[in-house]
Design an enzyme around this catalytic site. Structure first.
Site, PDB file in Angstrom:
ATOM      1  CD  GLN A  56       9.174  -1.044   4.356  1.00 51.48           C
ATOM      2  OE1 GLN A  56       9.852  -1.757   5.081  1.00 51.48           O
ATOM      3  NE2 GLN A  56       8.271  -0.218   4.839  1.00 51.48           N
ATOM      4  CB  VAL A  57       4.187  -4.221   0.600  1.00 55.09           C
ATOM      5  CG1 VAL A  57       3.183  -5.293   0.183  1.00 55.09           C
ATOM      6  CG2 VAL A  57       4.148  -4.038   2.121  1.00 55.09           C
TER       7      VAL A  57
ATOM      8  CB  THR B 212       4.229   5.502   3.050  1.00 54.07           C
ATOM      9  OG1 THR B 212       5.429   5.656   2.300  1.00 54.07           O
ATOM     10  CG2 THR B 212       3.372   4.420   2.416  1.00 54.07           C
TER      11      THR B 212
ATOM     12  CE1 TYR C  53      -1.087  -6.010   0.708  1.00 54.92           C
ATOM     13  CE2 TYR C  53      -0.767  -4.750  -1.327  1.00 54.92           C
ATOM     14  CZ  TYR C  53      -0.788  -5.955  -0.645  1.00 54.92           C
ATOM     15  OH  TYR C  53      -0.529  -7.119  -1.324  1.00 54.92           O
TER      16      TYR C  53
ATOM     17  CG  ASP D  38      -1.457   0.919  12.210  1.00 54.47           C
ATOM     18  OD1 ASP D  38      -0.930   0.719  11.103  1.00 54.47           O
ATOM     19  OD2 ASP D  38      -0.944   1.634  13.083  1.00 54.47           O
TER      20      ASP D  38
ATOM     21  CE1 TYR E 144      -0.001   6.383   4.717  1.00 56.25           C
ATOM     22  CE2 TYR E 144      -0.480   5.761   6.987  1.00 56.25           C
ATOM     23  CZ  TYR E 144      -0.110   5.413   5.697  1.00 56.25           C
ATOM     24  OH  TYR E 144       0.148   4.097   5.390  1.00 56.25           O
TER      25      TYR E 144
ATOM     26  CE  LYS F 153      -3.091   3.326   2.740  1.00 55.61           C
ATOM     27  NZ  LYS F 153      -2.524   2.824   1.444  1.00 55.61           N
TER      28      LYS F 153
ATOM     29  CD1 TRP G 117       3.017   0.152  13.567  1.00 57.17           C
ATOM     30  CD2 TRP G 117       4.295  -0.736  15.172  1.00 57.17           C
ATOM     31  NE1 TRP G 117       2.639   0.711  14.764  1.00 57.17           N
ATOM     32  CE2 TRP G 117       3.405   0.182  15.760  1.00 57.17           C
ATOM     33  CE3 TRP G 117       5.186  -1.423  15.990  1.00 57.17           C
ATOM     34  CZ2 TRP G 117       3.387   0.441  17.136  1.00 57.17           C
ATOM     35  CZ3 TRP G 117       5.163  -1.178  17.354  1.00 57.17           C
ATOM     36  CH2 TRP G 117       4.288  -0.254  17.911  1.00 57.17           C
TER      37      TRP G 117
HETATM   38  P1  NDP Z   1       6.724   2.182   0.944  1.00 58.67           P
HETATM   39  O1  NDP Z   1       6.773   3.611   1.326  1.00 58.67           O
HETATM   40  O2  NDP Z   1       7.887   1.308   1.179  1.00 58.67           O
HETATM   41  O3  NDP Z   1       6.319   2.040  -0.581  1.00 58.67           O
HETATM   42  C1  NDP Z   1       5.347   2.832  -1.163  1.00 58.67           C
HETATM   43  C2  NDP Z   1       5.654   2.887  -2.626  1.00 58.67           C
HETATM   44  O4  NDP Z   1       4.659   3.716  -3.218  1.00 58.67           O
HETATM   45  C3  NDP Z   1       7.035   3.496  -2.926  1.00 58.67           C
HETATM   46  O5  NDP Z   1       7.757   2.652  -3.779  1.00 58.67           O
HETATM   47  C4  NDP Z   1       6.679   4.791  -3.615  1.00 58.67           C
HETATM   48  O6  NDP Z   1       7.507   5.107  -4.704  1.00 58.67           O
HETATM   49  C5  NDP Z   1       5.321   4.470  -4.185  1.00 58.67           C
HETATM   50  N1  NDP Z   1       4.630   5.700  -4.544  1.00 58.67           N
HETATM   51  C6  NDP Z   1       4.506   6.857  -3.857  1.00 58.67           C
HETATM   52  N2  NDP Z   1       3.869   7.771  -4.610  1.00 58.67           N
HETATM   53  C7  NDP Z   1       3.597   7.168  -5.787  1.00 58.67           C
HETATM   54  C8  NDP Z   1       2.968   7.591  -6.978  1.00 58.67           C
HETATM   55  N3  NDP Z   1       2.517   8.814  -7.147  1.00 58.67           N
HETATM   56  N4  NDP Z   1       2.860   6.704  -8.000  1.00 58.67           N
HETATM   57  C9  NDP Z   1       3.351   5.445  -7.879  1.00 58.67           C
HETATM   58  N5  NDP Z   1       3.971   4.996  -6.779  1.00 58.67           N
HETATM   59  C10 NDP Z   1       4.076   5.854  -5.750  1.00 58.67           C
HETATM   60  O7  NDP Z   1       5.423   1.599   1.665  1.00 58.67           O
HETATM   61  P2  NDP Z   1       5.108   0.114   2.122  1.00 58.67           P
HETATM   62  O8  NDP Z   1       5.526  -0.851   1.092  1.00 58.67           O
HETATM   63  O9  NDP Z   1       5.578  -0.034   3.512  1.00 58.67           O
HETATM   64  O10 NDP Z   1       3.518   0.203   2.179  1.00 58.67           O
HETATM   65  C11 NDP Z   1       2.679  -0.675   1.420  1.00 58.67           C
HETATM   66  C12 NDP Z   1       1.254  -0.425   1.833  1.00 58.67           C
HETATM   67  O11 NDP Z   1       1.087  -0.694   3.226  1.00 58.67           O
HETATM   68  C13 NDP Z   1       0.776   1.004   1.634  1.00 58.67           C
HETATM   69  O12 NDP Z   1      -0.570   0.989   1.212  1.00 58.67           O
HETATM   70  C14 NDP Z   1       0.855   1.612   3.024  1.00 58.67           C
HETATM   71  O13 NDP Z   1      -0.077   2.677   3.185  1.00 58.67           O
HETATM   72  C15 NDP Z   1       0.499   0.423   3.870  1.00 58.67           C
HETATM   73  N6  NDP Z   1       1.023   0.466   5.222  1.00 58.67           N
HETATM   74  C16 NDP Z   1       2.353   0.726   5.442  1.00 58.67           C
HETATM   75  C17 NDP Z   1       2.844   0.798   6.727  1.00 58.67           C
HETATM   76  C18 NDP Z   1       4.290   1.075   7.000  1.00 58.67           C
HETATM   77  O14 NDP Z   1       4.695   1.041   8.164  1.00 58.67           O
HETATM   78  N7  NDP Z   1       5.127   1.346   5.979  1.00 58.67           N
HETATM   79  C19 NDP Z   1       1.967   0.568   7.899  1.00 58.67           C
HETATM   80  C20 NDP Z   1       0.596   0.280   7.546  1.00 58.67           C
HETATM   81  C21 NDP Z   1       0.161   0.228   6.265  1.00 58.67           C
HETATM   82  P3  NDP Z   1       8.929   5.796  -4.575  1.00 58.67           P
HETATM   83  O15 NDP Z   1       9.823   4.660  -4.163  1.00 58.67           O
HETATM   84  O16 NDP Z   1       9.182   6.308  -5.946  1.00 58.67           O
HETATM   85  O17 NDP Z   1       8.762   6.862  -3.535  1.00 58.67           O
END
Ligand code: NDP
Length: 299
Positions: A11-12, A65, A102, A105, A128, A132, A152
């Site tokens: 997403q990000v 995630t 990133y 919370d 998780y 993190k 979120w």
């Molecule tokens: P997403 O789950 O949307 O994206 C995470 C990405 O990481 C996915 O594209 C996934 O790939 C990729 N990923 C997972 N495993 C691997 C790996 N082994 N190698 C490379 N890529 C990998 O998360 P967000 O964009 O929402 O999160 C961005 C950041 O924000 C993260 O650090 C998360 O911890 C943090 N965050 C997110 C929250 C939320 O509500 N989502 C809340 C608070 C913090 P694939 O598409 O192939 O699975």
């Protein structure tokens, strides 16, 4: 400026492809990238990619995630969320590069009602969150880091609570949502835009941990009601009205990983340091629901 973006399909990460593009030459990698490796579970290959790109800034949006799955998949969660950060920190130190990363919370224990400040003690209550926090600690060994704790996350692209609720509201005539966890739904595009602003201003005095979240607070039930009400106004076909979504306490919605009750994040440090204004969570939800309705994308 040369920027290496990791996790470009999340997403990000997806939004960062847009927001970072105006800053310089962006190499965007995801888990399946070739020939450069963007897989965080392969730290040696990842390190080789970093050496090949020689970035000035590494932006790491990749993460494990799956919060509930992590409870039974601890090793994989720590490999991606913690050990990979160690490899990134080591390579960044070699190149004297900045790292923007990133976090969540979920590093806090969720007690009380006061918004958390960056200096508050961390005490994750699930795997998780622990993974993190370990990632933050690995990156903080390298002085040129900015860690953005957010909450979120949602947007048009990717999987998130907002899209799940709209899908459920289109298919089901009854819906229950937990009402005792508080935080701020934060649009991925907002996080990405903030990141681009801070990448332009990076300097040693600004290194550290910051909270980034939309303004205001809500709970999952009120968030769901707001989203469904707005979806109705946008003409989405729904089987349930916002007023009929039933609030339940977390105890009535058992999941594998415990969730913090208080995910409120105080963002004053970020707003002050970088001179930014953070819009309300409602504004983000209105925009994304509007986009989903216009393009019929919620399914
Ligand atoms: P997403 O789950 O949307 O994206 C995470 C990405 O990481 C996915 O594209 C996934 O790939 C990729 N990923 C997972 N495993 C691997 C790996 N082994 N190698 C490379 N890529 C990998 O998360 P967000 O964009 O929402 O999160 C961005 C950041 O924000 C993260 O650090 C998360 O911890 C943090 N965050 C997110 C929250 C939320 O509500 N989502 C809340 C608070 C913090 P694939 O598409 O192939 O699975």
């Amino acid at each position: 400026m040369r920027i290496l973006l990791l996790g470009s399909n999340g997403q990000v990460g997806w939004q960062l492809r847009r927001s970072l593009a105006v800053l310089g030459e962006v190499t965007a990698l995801h888990r399946g990238s070739e020939p450069l490796c963007g897989d965080l579970s392969r730290p040696e290959a990842l390190a080789a990619s970093i050496r090949a790109v020689t970035p000035d800034v590494i932006v790491n949006a990749a993460a494990y995630t799956a919060v509930d799955r992590a409870e039974s998949d601890r090793e994989a969660a720590f490999a991606v969320n913690a050990q990979a950060c160690d490899a990134i920190a080591t390579e960044a130190a070699r190149l004297d590069a900045w790292v923007v990363h990133y976090s969540t919370d979920y590093v806090y224990d969720g007690t009380g009602q006061r918004p958390w400040q960056e200096s508050d003690p961390t005490a994750p209550i699930n795997v998780y969150g622990s993974s993190k926090l370990a990632g933050e600690q690995a990156l903080a060994r390298h002085s040129r880091h900015v860690i953005l704790r957010t909450s979120w996350v949602f947007d048009t692209w990717g999987q998130n609570f907002l899209k799940s609720i709209l899908r459920a509201a289109a298919q089901r005539d009854s819906l229950t949502v937990v009402c005792d966890q508080w935080g701020a739904p934060t649009r991925a595009a907002l996080i990405a835009d903030v990141t681009a602003h801070l990448v332009r201003q990076l300097r040693p005095q600004l290194a550290g941990i910051y909270h980034v979240a939309a303004a205001g607070e809500t709970n999952w039930h009120a968030y769901a009601q707001f989203a469904v009400a707005h979806a109705g106004q946008c003409g989405m076909p729904l089987k349930i009205q916002a007023g009929n979504i039933r609030p339940v306490p977390s105890t009535e919605y058992p999941v594998a990983a415990a969730r913090p009750g208080n995910s409120r994040l105080d963002t004053s440090k970020l707003r002050r340091a970088f001179g930014l204004v953070l819009p309300s969570w409602e504004e983000g939800v209105r925009c994304v629901v509007g986009e989903l309705a216009a393009f019929n994308l919620s399914r």
